[in-house]
Design a protein around this motif. Structure first.
Motif, mmCIF file in Angstrom:
data_model
loop_
_atom_site.group_PDB
_atom_site.id
_atom_site.type_symbol
_atom_site.label_atom_id
_atom_site.label_comp_id
_atom_site.label_asym_id
_atom_site.label_seq_id
_atom_site.Cartn_x
_atom_site.Cartn_y
_atom_site.Cartn_z
ATOM 1 N N ALA A 1 -10.354 3.031 -0.868
ATOM 2 C CA ALA A 1 -9.732 1.717 -1.048
ATOM 3 C C ALA A 1 -9.307 1.519 -2.496
ATOM 4 C CB ALA A 1 -10.693 0.618 -0.608
ATOM 5 N N ASP A 2 -10.178 1.893 -3.431
ATOM 6 C CA ASP A 2 -9.849 1.749 -4.853
ATOM 7 C C ASP A 2 -8.667 2.629 -5.226
ATOM 8 O OD1 ASP A 2 -11.851 -0.084 -5.211
ATOM 9 O OD2 ASP A 2 -13.300 1.359 -6.021
ATOM 10 N N LEU A 3 -8.648 3.850 -4.711
ATOM 11 C CA LEU A 3 -7.550 4.769 -5.013
ATOM 12 C C LEU A 3 -6.243 4.211 -4.488
ATOM 13 C CD1 LEU A 3 -6.347 7.458 -5.949
ATOM 14 C CD2 LEU A 3 -7.029 8.435 -3.743
ATOM 15 N N ARG A 4 -6.240 3.733 -3.233
ATOM 16 C CA ARG A 4 -5.000 3.229 -2.655
ATOM 17 C C ARG A 4 -4.491 2.012 -3.409
ATOM 18 N NH1 ARG A 4 -3.744 1.714 3.625
ATOM 19 N NH2 ARG A 4 -5.212 0.018 3.284
ATOM 20 N N ASN A 5 -5.388 1.124 -3.795
ATOM 21 C CA ASN A 5 -4.958 -0.068 -4.518
ATOM 22 C C ASN A 5 -4.443 0.273 -5.910
ATOM 23 O OD1 ASN A 5 -5.281 -2.686 -2.982
ATOM 24 N ND2 ASN A 5 -7.244 -1.719 -2.530
ATOM 25 N N ARG A 6 -4.998 1.285 -6.540
ATOM 26 C CA ARG A 6 -4.451 1.724 -7.835
ATOM 27 C C ARG A 6 -3.050 2.295 -7.650
ATOM 28 N NH1 ARG A 6 -9.576 3.946 -8.736
ATOM 29 N NH2 ARG A 6 -8.766 6.047 -8.412
ATOM 30 N N GLN A 7 -2.861 3.058 -6.577
ATOM 31 C CA GLN A 7 -1.570 3.697 -6.350
ATOM 32 C C GLN A 7 -0.466 2.684 -6.094
ATOM 33 O OE1 GLN A 7 -2.645 6.296 -3.108
ATOM 34 N NE2 GLN A 7 -2.820 8.078 -4.443
ATOM 35 N N ILE A 8 -0.752 1.683 -5.267
ATOM 36 C CA ILE A 8 0.320 0.755 -4.894
ATOM 37 C C ILE A 8 0.532 -0.338 -5.927
ATOM 38 C CG2 ILE A 8 0.197 1.218 -2.431
ATOM 39 C CD1 ILE A 8 -1.152 -2.049 -3.699
ATOM 40 N N ASN A 9 -0.349 -0.441 -6.914
ATOM 41 C CA ASN A 9 -0.163 -1.434 -7.964
ATOM 42 C C ASN A 9 0.358 -0.795 -9.241
ATOM 43 O OD1 ASN A 9 -0.861 -4.002 -6.782
ATOM 44 N ND2 ASN A 9 -2.940 -3.205 -6.567
ATOM 45 N N GLN A 10 1.175 0.221 -9.068
ATOM 46 C CA GLN A 10 1.879 0.844 -10.177
ATOM 47 C C GLN A 10 3.344 0.993 -9.775
ATOM 48 O OE1 GLN A 10 1.036 5.102 -10.799
ATOM 49 N NE2 GLN A 10 -0.176 5.052 -8.923
ATOM 50 N N PRO A 11 4.240 1.237 -10.730
ATOM 51 C CA PRO A 11 5.641 1.445 -10.361
ATOM 52 C C PRO A 11 5.784 2.580 -9.362
ATOM 53 C CG PRO A 11 5.412 1.191 -12.738
ATOM 54 C CD PRO A 11 4.015 1.309 -12.184
ATOM 55 N N GLY B 1 0.844 7.085 9.075
ATOM 56 C CA GLY B 1 0.136 6.791 7.845
ATOM 57 C C GLY B 1 0.472 7.791 6.754
ATOM 58 N N HIS B 2 0.365 7.366 5.506
ATOM 59 C CA HIS B 2 0.641 8.204 4.342
ATOM 60 C C HIS B 2 2.108 8.603 4.265
ATOM 61 C CE1 HIS B 2 -3.677 9.067 3.104
ATOM 62 N NE2 HIS B 2 -3.765 8.306 4.188
ATOM 63 N N SER B 3 2.962 7.687 4.763
ATOM 64 C CA SER B 3 4.411 7.901 4.666
ATOM 65 C C SER B 3 5.083 6.842 3.798
ATOM 66 C CB SER B 3 5.048 7.882 6.062
ATOM 67 O OG SER B 3 4.615 8.978 6.837
ATOM 68 N N GLY B 4 4.290 5.971 3.182
ATOM 69 C CA GLY B 4 4.859 4.940 2.326
ATOM 70 C C GLY B 4 4.873 3.553 2.935
ATOM 71 N N THR B 5 4.110 3.346 4.019
ATOM 72 C CA THR B 5 4.108 2.025 4.648
ATOM 73 C C THR B 5 3.493 0.972 3.720
ATOM 74 O OG1 THR B 5 2.018 2.592 5.756
ATOM 75 C CG2 THR B 5 4.059 2.894 7.025
ATOM 76 N N THR B 6 2.400 1.301 3.055
ATOM 77 C CA THR B 6 1.776 0.324 2.157
ATOM 78 C C THR B 6 2.676 0.017 0.977
ATOM 79 O OG1 THR B 6 -0.412 1.169 2.777
ATOM 80 C CG2 THR B 6 -0.287 -0.212 0.816
ATOM 81 N N LEU B 7 3.352 1.015 0.456
ATOM 82 C CA LEU B 7 4.246 0.815 -0.681
ATOM 83 C C LEU B 7 5.355 -0.167 -0.343
ATOM 84 C CD1 LEU B 7 5.373 1.446 -3.485
ATOM 85 C CD2 LEU B 7 6.503 3.456 -2.494
#
Length: 228
Positions: free
Chosen positions: A183-193, A12-18
């Motif tokens: 959850a809000d933080l993660r969704n903000r992070q992955i919905n940006q360039p 986790g926290h290695s860029g899997t969601t990205l």
């Protein structure tokens, strides 16, 4: 017909969601925006739930089914047995940044270090496997088109430059095990360039964890992935 069944996993926290979010923007890909943990279930239940994902992908007219659960890195051999032809995409990230990020999320620096070492030991053990593609988060930041193109080729998907515009169509990941704030933080992070998250360890990592990664238990992995 589902031609490709892929799994994004690793620490986790290695860029899997990205990378999962980027790939989900491909017109041929069906990806549930949640971590299913399906292959931690009793085998009949795992197969049933996975079959539901396949049916959903088929109904959506997609030819590729991808799933992202980082902890599935601990179930790779089981997935191979239950999903013939499965392919695995495994990002790795500088342990110093990953442990700093995990510690901020979990609040336990020692557990974060242990997780990075244990999960990435499993990733390293898969190096050279024909059904596994390992890449570095830092290389994605440096040259996103090259890395995403390589992953698409591995998954038998056509590469499209507009995949890198994934953020223009924001997605909402379901995070039932996370606090609403996280959850809000993660969704903000992955919905940006794609942003450069390198070097956060210089501000956030404790001295004990840094020493374990550069001189102690984590050093062989840091060296193997080219971080020191």
């Amino acid at each position: 017909m589902i031609r490709c069944q892929g799994f994004v996993c690793g620490c986790g926290h290695s860029g899997t969601t990205l990378i999962a979010t980027i790939l989900a923007s491909h017109p041929d890909v069906y990806l549930p925006f949640e971590e299913t943990n399906v292959f931690f279930k009793w085998t009949p239940l795992a197969l049933y739930r996975y079959s539901k994902l396949k049916r959903a992908a088929f109904r959506a007219g997609k030819s590729a089914l991808l799933e992202k659960t980082p902890r599935h890195v601990r179930r790779v051999d089981r997935i191979r047995r239950l999903v013939p032809g499965a392919k695995f995409v495994m990002p790795v990230r500088d342990g110093r940044d990953s442990v700093a990020s995990l510690t901020r999320r979990l609040g336990d620096a020692s557990a974060s270090l242990d997780r990075w070492i244990s999960d990435n030991s499993l990733v390293l053990a898969e190096q050279g496997s024909a059904d596994v593609l390992i890449y570095r988060y830092e290389d994605l930041v440096e040259d996103p088109e090259a890395i995403v193109s390589k992953i698409c080729a591995f998954l038998a998907l056509s590469f499209r430059p507009n995949l890198l515009d994934y953020h223009r169509n924001p997605q909402r990941w379901l995070t039932s095990d996370a606090s609403p704030k996280h959850a809000d933080l993660r969704n903000r992070q992955i919905n940006q360039p794609i942003y450069d998250g390198r070097g956060r360890w210089k501000r956030e990592l404790g001295e004990a964890q840094l020493k374990e990664l550069t001189e102690g238990r984590g050093k062989p992995l840091m060296e193997a992935f080219g971080y020191i």
